[in-house]
Write a protein that holds these residues in place. Sequence first.
Motif, PDB file in Angstrom:
ATOM      1  N   ASP A   1      12.721   2.763   6.885  1.00 32.14           N
ATOM      2  CA  ASP A   1      12.657   2.400   8.299  1.00 32.14           C
ATOM      3  C   ASP A   1      12.867   0.901   8.475  1.00 32.14           C
ATOM      4  O   ASP A   1      12.596   0.113   7.563  1.00 32.14           O
ATOM      5  CB  ASP A   1      11.293   2.798   8.889  1.00 32.14           C
ATOM      6  N   PRO A   2      13.348   0.488   9.647  1.00 33.21           N
ATOM      7  CA  PRO A   2      13.487  -0.949   9.902  1.00 33.21           C
ATOM      8  C   PRO A   2      12.118  -1.605  10.041  1.00 33.21           C
ATOM      9  O   PRO A   2      11.098  -0.950  10.290  1.00 33.21           O
ATOM     10  CB  PRO A   2      14.273  -0.992  11.223  1.00 33.21           C
ATOM     11  N   ALA A   3      12.106  -2.910   9.893  1.00 35.13           N
ATOM     12  CA  ALA A   3      10.855  -3.656   9.973  1.00 35.13           C
ATOM     13  C   ALA A   3      10.274  -3.572  11.382  1.00 35.13           C
ATOM     14  O   ALA A   3      11.006  -3.605  12.381  1.00 35.13           O
ATOM     15  CB  ALA A   3      11.085  -5.114   9.577  1.00 35.13           C
ATOM     16  N   ARG A   4       8.965  -3.452  11.454  1.00 34.43           N
ATOM     17  CA  ARG A   4       8.263  -3.398  12.739  1.00 34.43           C
ATOM     18  C   ARG A   4       7.167  -4.448  12.751  1.00 34.43           C
ATOM     19  O   ARG A   4       6.502  -4.685  11.730  1.00 34.43           O
ATOM     20  CB  ARG A   4       7.655  -2.011  12.971  1.00 34.43           C
ATOM     21  N   THR A   5       6.989  -5.046  13.930  1.00 30.34           N
ATOM     22  CA  THR A   5       5.936  -6.047  14.098  1.00 30.34           C
ATOM     23  C   THR A   5       4.806  -5.435  14.918  1.00 30.34           C
ATOM     24  O   THR A   5       5.020  -5.003  16.058  1.00 30.34           O
ATOM     25  CB  THR A   5       6.469  -7.307  14.802  1.00 30.34           C
ATOM     26  N   VAL A   6       3.624  -5.388  14.351  1.00 29.26           N
ATOM     27  CA  VAL A   6       2.443  -4.826  15.014  1.00 29.26           C
ATOM     28  C   VAL A   6       1.587  -5.994  15.481  1.00 29.26           C
ATOM     29  O   VAL A   6       1.146  -6.819  14.670  1.00 29.26           O
ATOM     30  CB  VAL A   6       1.662  -3.902  14.061  1.00 29.26           C
ATOM     31  N   VAL A   7       1.338  -6.069  16.794  1.00 26.32           N
ATOM     32  CA  VAL A   7       0.601  -7.184  17.370  1.00 26.32           C
ATOM     33  C   VAL A   7      -0.852  -6.793  17.571  1.00 26.32           C
ATOM     34  O   VAL A   7      -1.254  -5.644  17.344  1.00 26.32           O
ATOM     35  CB  VAL A   7       1.241  -7.619  18.709  1.00 26.32           C
ATOM     36  N   ALA A   8      -1.651  -7.764  18.033  1.00 26.58           N
ATOM     37  CA  ALA A   8      -3.080  -7.536  18.231  1.00 26.58           C
ATOM     38  C   ALA A   8      -3.309  -6.430  19.251  1.00 26.58           C
ATOM     39  O   ALA A   8      -2.628  -6.346  20.278  1.00 26.58           O
ATOM     40  CB  ALA A   8      -3.754  -8.822  18.676  1.00 26.58           C
ATOM     41  N   GLY A   9      -4.285  -5.557  18.946  1.00 20.08           N
ATOM     42  CA  GLY A   9      -4.609  -4.447  19.822  1.00 20.08           C
ATOM     43  C   GLY A   9      -3.787  -3.204  19.569  1.00 20.08           C
ATOM     44  O   GLY A   9      -3.933  -2.217  20.299  1.00 20.08           O
ATOM     45  N   SER A  10      -2.921  -3.215  18.551  1.00 19.46           N
ATOM     46  CA  SER A  10      -2.047  -2.073  18.255  1.00 19.46           C
ATOM     47  C   SER A  10      -2.393  -1.476  16.895  1.00 19.46           C
ATOM     48  O   SER A  10      -2.985  -2.135  16.028  1.00 19.46           O
ATOM     49  CB  SER A  10      -0.574  -2.489  18.282  1.00 19.46           C
ATOM     50  N   GLN A  11      -2.004  -0.219  16.726  1.00 20.04           N
ATOM     51  CA  GLN A  11      -2.205   0.504  15.474  1.00 20.04           C
ATOM     52  C   GLN A  11      -0.891   1.118  15.027  1.00 20.04           C
ATOM     53  O   GLN A  11       0.005   1.355  15.846  1.00 20.04           O
ATOM     54  CB  GLN A  11      -3.270   1.596  15.629  1.00 20.04           C
ATOM     55  N   LEU A  12      -0.794   1.376  13.731  1.00 23.96           N
ATOM     56  CA  LEU A  12       0.415   1.987  13.188  1.00 23.96           C
ATOM     57  C   LEU A  12       0.051   2.769  11.935  1.00 23.96           C
ATOM     58  O   LEU A  12      -0.596   2.247  11.032  1.00 23.96           O
ATOM     59  CB  LEU A  12       1.471   0.924  12.854  1.00 23.96           C
ATOM     60  N   ALA A  13       0.494   4.028  11.904  1.00 20.66           N
ATOM     61  CA  ALA A  13       0.324   4.882  10.732  1.00 20.66           C
ATOM     62  C   ALA A  13       1.667   5.005  10.030  1.00 20.66           C
ATOM     63  O   ALA A  13       2.646   5.467  10.632  1.00 20.66           O
ATOM     64  CB  ALA A  13      -0.214   6.244  11.127  1.00 20.66           C
TER      65      ALA A  13
ATOM     66  N   VAL B   1       0.859  -1.183   0.000  1.00 22.01           N
ATOM     67  CA  VAL B   1       0.000   0.000   0.000  1.00 22.01           C
ATOM     68  C   VAL B   1       0.897   1.235   0.000  1.00 22.01           C
ATOM     69  O   VAL B   1       1.656   1.457   0.964  1.00 22.01           O
ATOM     70  CB  VAL B   1      -0.946   0.026   1.224  1.00 22.01           C
ATOM     71  N   LEU B   2       0.863   2.010  -1.073  1.00 16.51           N
ATOM     72  CA  LEU B   2       1.656   3.232  -1.209  1.00 16.51           C
ATOM     73  C   LEU B   2       3.142   2.973  -0.948  1.00 16.51           C
ATOM     74  O   LEU B   2       3.844   3.774  -0.316  1.00 16.51           O
ATOM     75  CB  LEU B   2       1.140   4.322  -0.269  1.00 16.51           C
ATOM     76  N   GLY B   3       3.646   1.844  -1.384  1.00 17.31           N
ATOM     77  CA  GLY B   3       5.049   1.497  -1.216  1.00 17.31           C
ATOM     78  C   GLY B   3       5.377   0.827   0.093  1.00 17.31           C
ATOM     79  O   GLY B   3       6.502   0.348   0.269  1.00 17.31           O
ATOM     80  N   VAL B   4       4.428   0.741   1.037  1.00 15.82           N
ATOM     81  CA  VAL B   4       4.648   0.065   2.318  1.00 15.82           C
ATOM     82  C   VAL B   4       4.259  -1.403   2.154  1.00 15.82           C
ATOM     83  O   VAL B   4       3.185  -1.723   1.621  1.00 15.82           O
ATOM     84  CB  VAL B   4       3.832   0.730   3.445  1.00 15.82           C
ATOM     85  N   ILE B   5       5.129  -2.309   2.626  1.00 14.66           N
ATOM     86  CA  ILE B   5       4.908  -3.744   2.491  1.00 14.66           C
ATOM     87  C   ILE B   5       4.428  -4.303   3.829  1.00 14.66           C
ATOM     88  O   ILE B   5       5.052  -4.078   4.876  1.00 14.66           O
ATOM     89  CB  ILE B   5       6.185  -4.474   2.040  1.00 14.66           C
ATOM     90  N   TYR B   6       3.332  -5.057   3.781  1.00 17.46           N
ATOM     91  CA  TYR B   6       2.778  -5.693   4.977  1.00 17.46           C
ATOM     92  C   TYR B   6       2.843  -7.210   4.774  1.00 17.46           C
ATOM     93  O   TYR B   6       2.216  -7.753   3.857  1.00 17.46           O
ATOM     94  CB  TYR B   6       1.330  -5.252   5.208  1.00 17.46           C
TER      95      TYR B   6
ATOM     96  N   VAL C   1      -6.299   3.381   3.225  1.00 15.56           N
ATOM     97  CA  VAL C   1      -5.439   4.224   2.389  1.00 15.56           C
ATOM     98  C   VAL C   1      -5.879   5.675   2.562  1.00 15.56           C
ATOM     99  O   VAL C   1      -6.986   6.048   2.206  1.00 15.56           O
ATOM    100  CB  VAL C   1      -5.515   3.807   0.916  1.00 15.56           C
ATOM    101  N   GLN C   2      -4.989   6.498   3.116  1.00 13.06           N
ATOM    102  CA  GLN C   2      -5.241   7.921   3.304  1.00 13.06           C
ATOM    103  C   GLN C   2      -4.403   8.721   2.313  1.00 13.06           C
ATOM    104  O   GLN C   2      -3.573   8.146   1.600  1.00 13.06           O
ATOM    105  CB  GLN C   2      -4.950   8.296   4.758  1.00 13.06           C
ATOM    106  N   PRO C   3      -4.596  10.034   2.216  1.00 11.36           N
ATOM    107  CA  PRO C   3      -3.875  10.807   1.182  1.00 11.36           C
ATOM    108  C   PRO C   3      -2.369  10.598   1.177  1.00 11.36           C
ATOM    109  O   PRO C   3      -1.770  10.397   0.121  1.00 11.36           O
ATOM    110  CB  PRO C   3      -4.253  12.246   1.514  1.00 11.36           C
ATOM    111  N   ASN C   4      -1.709  10.613   2.332  1.00 10.94           N
ATOM    112  CA  ASN C   4      -0.252  10.488   2.359  1.00 10.94           C
ATOM    113  C   ASN C   4       0.249   9.428   3.330  1.00 10.94           C
ATOM    114  O   ASN C   4       1.433   9.397   3.653  1.00 10.94           O
ATOM    115  CB  ASN C   4       0.393  11.836   2.713  1.00 10.94           C
ATOM    116  N   GLN C   5      -0.647   8.563   3.809  1.00 12.47           N
ATOM    117  CA  GLN C   5      -0.218   7.544   4.738  1.00 12.47           C
ATOM    118  C   GLN C   5      -1.196   6.372   4.714  1.00 12.47           C
ATOM    119  O   GLN C   5      -2.272   6.445   4.114  1.00 12.47           O
ATOM    120  CB  GLN C   5      -0.118   8.106   6.165  1.00 12.47           C
ATOM    121  N   VAL C   6      -0.791   5.301   5.418  1.00  8.99           N
ATOM    122  CA  VAL C   6      -1.603   4.091   5.517  1.00  8.99           C
ATOM    123  C   VAL C   6      -1.820   3.791   6.994  1.00  8.99           C
ATOM    124  O   VAL C   6      -0.854   3.773   7.774  1.00  8.99           O
ATOM    125  CB  VAL C   6      -0.921   2.894   4.827  1.00  8.99           C
TER     126      VAL C   6
END
Length: 324
Positions: free
Chosen positions: A211-223, A174-179, A190-195
């Motif tokens: 940026d280095p890889a980040r792991t997002v676990v259940a109950g967390s959010q990341l923009a 999404v917008l160059g970000v890999i999940y 998908v927002q205008p300049n972020q995900v």
Amino acid sequence: MMQTPLERARAAHQDVRTPVALDQRVIAALRVPHRRGARFASWWVPAVTSPLVLLLWFVLRTPLTPIRPVIPALTDAGPAEVAEAPVVRESWSAAERLPEPQVNHVTLWGPGETGIQSLLDETVSYGVFSGVQVSLRSDFATIDKRSEQHVVMLAGHLDWNVRYLETAQLTIEVLGVIYEVTPGRFSLEVQPNQVQLDVQQGQVVVRTPRDPARTVVAGSQLASHAAVTPPARVRWTRAELERRLEAFSKAQQHEQAAVFIRSVVPQVSGALRESLLVDLAAIYGQYLHDWDRACATLSWATREFPAGALSEGIAHLRDRYRCP
């Protein structure tokens, strides 16, 4: 003058071909005394069946009481009392999610297929891969399937439900970000300049070029900020769209025309968008005979343009395709 029975029989048969000997046999049979047989006494039938019917009715209307086993309570002195066995109930929590029904489910791509698909109905569950489903949380969304392990989300807000994976790895760009996803539940917007990522179950690994890889676990959010500049929208004109759709129609490429319209719908608005939705529904119904997608597209057009210029035509198509 009195006549005997034989004489009366002869007088009655004087104009027919019945012989006299037959009349004699009939008279002789009539003179044989008839012994009445003993009639079967039927008075006892209701006297016996009525109590049986009442007994059967009483048994059927009385609920059966389940038999519970009893266990004698043992003490040092021996069995003193008889205690009722405890009833074991299966524990269930109201917070647990029940399995989702698969009544309104649409598979976006078949085995080996790729391309762009537009999602227009928030009441439908869309199958992206085997074991991977998405549902719409915005007006529309667009997904580009590049391979069996990689998809690109171009627009919209989607809930992802990854029940299982048939491949070693599944990535969403999404917008160059890999999940990098694993079995679980999460949403991507998908927002205008972020995900915006919101994980409800499982975990998602987020990778960006800077940026280095980040792991997002259940109950967390990341923009995550967009790693690439969103592509500029193509300035489609009605004349250009009509020219392309006419070319598809002449070539009898109705499936390709539907794919083209789905890719263009997110890029236009207003009357042109309403016209494309009606064209897409007509292609589904008239040429592809896909009544479910035709009705879903018409429902979307009705929700977005309740009093549009083509509302009468939309209502006519809904009646023609017998939409619910």
